[in-house]
Scaffold this motif. Sequence first.
Motif, PDB file in Angstrom:
ATOM      1  N   SER A  50       0.879  -1.076  -0.042  1.00 22.37           N
ATOM      2  CA  SER A  50      -0.036  -0.090   0.113  1.00 22.37           C
ATOM      3  C   SER A  50       0.777   1.194  -0.101  1.00 22.37           C
ATOM      4  N   ALA A  51       2.149   1.178   0.637  1.00 21.84           N
ATOM      5  CA  ALA A  51       2.726   2.199   0.857  1.00 21.84           C
ATOM      6  C   ALA A  51       3.858   2.583  -0.291  1.00 21.84           C
ATOM      7  N   SER A  52       3.935   1.599  -1.360  1.00 24.50           N
ATOM      8  CA  SER A  52       4.915   1.625  -2.178  1.00 24.50           C
ATOM      9  C   SER A  52       4.547   2.832  -3.318  1.00 24.50           C
ATOM     10  N   VAL A  53       3.129   2.890  -3.598  1.00 24.83           N
ATOM     11  CA  VAL A  53       2.968   3.970  -4.259  1.00 24.83           C
ATOM     12  C   VAL A  53       3.240   5.261  -3.997  1.00 24.83           C
ATOM     13  N   PRO A  54       3.047   5.660  -2.928  1.00 24.55           N
ATOM     14  CA  PRO A  54       3.310   7.081  -2.274  1.00 24.55           C
ATOM     15  C   PRO A  54       5.024   7.190  -2.386  1.00 24.55           C
ATOM     16  N   ALA A  55       5.817   6.029  -2.265  1.00 25.53           N
ATOM     17  CA  ALA A  55       7.243   6.081  -2.246  1.00 25.53           C
ATOM     18  C   ALA A  55       7.636   6.252  -3.368  1.00 25.53           C
ATOM     19  N   GLY A  56       7.032   5.637  -4.747  1.00 26.13           N
ATOM     20  CA  GLY A  56       7.336   5.862  -5.810  1.00 26.13           C
ATOM     21  C   GLY A  56       7.012   7.459  -6.256  1.00 26.13           C
ATOM     22  N   PHE A  57       5.875   7.804  -5.992  1.00 23.37           N
ATOM     23  CA  PHE A  57       5.337   9.288  -6.286  1.00 23.37           C
ATOM     24  C   PHE A  57       6.612  10.237  -5.667  1.00 23.37           C
ATOM     25  N   ILE A  58       7.008  10.051  -4.539  1.00 25.22           N
ATOM     26  CA  ILE A  58       8.171  10.899  -4.098  1.00 25.22           C
ATOM     27  C   ILE A  58       9.262  10.896  -4.844  1.00 25.22           C
ATOM     28  N   ILE A  59       9.741   9.528  -5.244  1.00 23.29           N
ATOM     29  CA  ILE A  59      10.819   9.666  -6.289  1.00 23.29           C
ATOM     30  C   ILE A  59      10.650  10.382  -7.637  1.00 23.29           C
ATOM     31  N   GLY A  60       9.535   9.915  -7.999  1.00 24.58           N
ATOM     32  CA  GLY A  60       9.136  10.535  -9.430  1.00 24.58           C
ATOM     33  C   GLY A  60       8.910  11.797  -9.387  1.00 24.58           C
ATOM     34  N   THR A  61       8.639  12.468  -8.331  1.00 26.81           N
ATOM     35  CA  THR A  61       8.401  14.205  -8.148  1.00 26.81           C
ATOM     36  C   THR A  61       9.664  14.864  -8.091  1.00 26.81           C
ATOM     37  N   LEU A  92       1.279  -5.222 -15.483  1.00 24.15           N
ATOM     38  CA  LEU A  92       2.254  -6.237 -15.432  1.00 24.15           C
ATOM     39  C   LEU A  92       2.132  -6.841 -14.098  1.00 24.15           C
ATOM     40  N   LEU A  93       1.156  -6.433 -13.260  1.00 27.90           N
ATOM     41  CA  LEU A  93       0.769  -7.006 -11.879  1.00 27.90           C
ATOM     42  C   LEU A  93      -0.051  -8.413 -12.169  1.00 27.90           C
ATOM     43  N   ILE A  94      -0.711  -8.548 -13.362  1.00 30.64           N
ATOM     44  CA  ILE A  94      -1.302  -9.823 -13.552  1.00 30.64           C
ATOM     45  C   ILE A  94      -0.595 -10.962 -13.643  1.00 30.64           C
ATOM     46  N   VAL A  95       0.666 -10.739 -14.004  1.00 30.71           N
ATOM     47  CA  VAL A  95       1.718 -11.671 -14.412  1.00 30.71           C
ATOM     48  C   VAL A  95       2.900 -11.781 -13.201  1.00 30.71           C
ATOM     49  N   ALA A  96       2.923 -10.664 -12.344  1.00 27.20           N
ATOM     50  CA  ALA A  96       3.775 -10.797 -11.134  1.00 27.20           C
ATOM     51  C   ALA A  96       3.402 -12.110 -10.153  1.00 27.20           C
ATOM     52  N   ASP A  97       4.579 -12.779  -9.812  1.00 31.76           N
ATOM     53  CA  ASP A  97       4.128 -14.118  -8.830  1.00 31.76           C
ATOM     54  C   ASP A  97       4.983 -13.882  -7.330  1.00 31.76           C
ATOM     55  N   SER A  98       5.347 -12.593  -7.171  1.00 29.22           N
ATOM     56  CA  SER A  98       5.662 -12.569  -5.660  1.00 29.22           C
ATOM     57  C   SER A  98       5.730 -11.163  -5.212  1.00 29.22           C
ATOM     58  N   ALA A  99       5.726 -10.914  -3.844  1.00 28.19           N
ATOM     59  CA  ALA A  99       5.501  -9.715  -3.323  1.00 28.19           C
ATOM     60  C   ALA A  99       6.648  -8.619  -3.698  1.00 28.19           C
ATOM     61  N   MET A 100       7.816  -9.118  -3.656  1.00 30.43           N
ATOM     62  CA  MET A 100       8.891  -8.287  -4.251  1.00 30.43           C
ATOM     63  C   MET A 100       8.612  -7.585  -5.598  1.00 30.43           C
ATOM     64  N   ILE A 101       8.211  -8.530  -6.573  1.00 32.19           N
ATOM     65  CA  ILE A 101       7.985  -7.956  -7.967  1.00 32.19           C
ATOM     66  C   ILE A 101       6.903  -7.059  -7.762  1.00 32.19           C
ATOM     67  N   GLY A 102       5.798  -7.692  -7.044  1.00 28.62           N
ATOM     68  CA  GLY A 102       4.434  -6.611  -6.865  1.00 28.62           C
ATOM     69  C   GLY A 102       4.912  -5.359  -6.533  1.00 28.62           C
ATOM     70  N   ILE A 103       5.620  -5.111  -5.290  1.00 25.02           N
ATOM     71  CA  ILE A 103       5.979  -3.872  -4.666  1.00 25.02           C
ATOM     72  C   ILE A 103       7.030  -3.105  -5.491  1.00 25.02           C
ATOM     73  N   ALA A 104       7.601  -3.711  -6.291  1.00 26.92           N
ATOM     74  CA  ALA A 104       8.613  -3.261  -7.350  1.00 26.92           C
ATOM     75  C   ALA A 104       7.680  -2.364  -8.375  1.00 26.92           C
ATOM     76  N   LEU A 105       6.698  -3.245  -8.718  1.00 22.87           N
ATOM     77  CA  LEU A 105       5.937  -2.537 -10.161  1.00 22.87           C
ATOM     78  C   LEU A 105       5.015  -1.303  -9.257  1.00 22.87           C
ATOM     79  N   ARG A 106       4.490  -1.359  -8.081  1.00 23.78           N
ATOM     80  CA  ARG A 106       3.958  -0.298  -7.498  1.00 23.78           C
ATOM     81  C   ARG A 106       4.577   0.829  -7.076  1.00 23.78           C
TER      82      ARG A 106
END
Length: 402
Positions: A50-61, A92-106
């Motif tokens: 849940s927190a990965s999107v705000p983290a990415g948003f900060i990086i992107g900003t 790509l989330l529909i083919v992610a098979d682990s939490a680490m990949i999912g969090i990275a995508l988020r």
Amino acid sequence: MMMGKGKWTALMWIAIAELFALSLWFSASVTGAELRELWNLTVLTEAWLSASVPAGFIIGTLISVSFGIADRFNARRVFALSALAGALINGLLIVADSAMIGIALRIMTGVTLAGVYPTAVKLLSQWFPSKRGLALGILIAALTLGSSLPHFISLLFSSVDWKLVIVVSSLLALAAAGIMNWVVKDAPTSPQKTIFSFKLIKQVLLNKPVMLANYGYFGHMWELYAMWTWLPVFFAASFASSSSQISPEIISLASFVSIGIAGAIGCVLGGMAADSLGRSRLTILSLLVSGSCSIIIGFTFGQAFWLTLLVAVIWGMFVISDSAQFSAAVTEFAETPYLGTALTFQMCIGFLVTIFSINLIPVVQNLIGWEWVFILLSIGPALGIVSMVKFSLYETGERSEK
């Protein structure tokens, strides 16, 4: 006359594009039950999902403003390309098979959304060089509806595969890219460029009214995204512990109404009220009511459905109704040379705060239960009120000078 008509048309399409693109924000969160089993999520990894999107948003900003992307390139194109990239990454989330990949995508999705939300604000400032209070309220309303839209999508497709929620949100983001690229027109005038520089942060920190508005915003953000993230989970736990037979579809609908519909109404009314009440009064009122709701809602845990929903709707209205006014307050007191730095600093620190509160809720909930955990969020509004009361003295002084 044509300019007046054109800017409201532009606002309509910008808001629609914002609504569609922001459906990416919580697209994975609403499928948490399925992802928890599929990816073997722990309490910690679920919170980070849940927190990965705000983290990415900060990086992107920070990347965007450091390279001046929104100033060097056409803002509409930046929005369109960002929404396109976000749609593809989210898919790509529909083919992610682990939490680490999912969090990275988020996280990567959050990076792309940094090219959507701030850019929409910039586009709006081009079309509304003055008196943009209502327009900004409508834009934030679209952001709120878009953020909660996955709950509505989940309601429609709850009896089908969870992957459809991901696919539909990605298709909506694609539609947002198309709207911004081919439907929205460039504004006839462009605002003065604002820059970000780490060297100018000292000027921001030394500006007392700007920092008071920032502190108010940080308190607001401590509550906002944690509430948006965990309220649906609270609904599920509360209704499961009561004698009421509440279906998952009703929970999705309650979440959409409380966060999306109520929040959108609060944004528009807040934007309208700020011009008459003053920014500090509106923010203090909003923080007071939302903070009170964060305390009260725990007492409705396991109680009647309508009572929990009533408090949640009030909370949803007031938790977001003041959001735009903190940035507006900064624009009124920051000097032009470091205005861009001041706004970026506010947004980055504000979203950084959300990462802590989002991750803290599940940890504390395991210790004290859903009945008490949201009291933790009231700390933000309480500190925000103190800051905005002090800010009001500067606001009053500025009005008296005028």
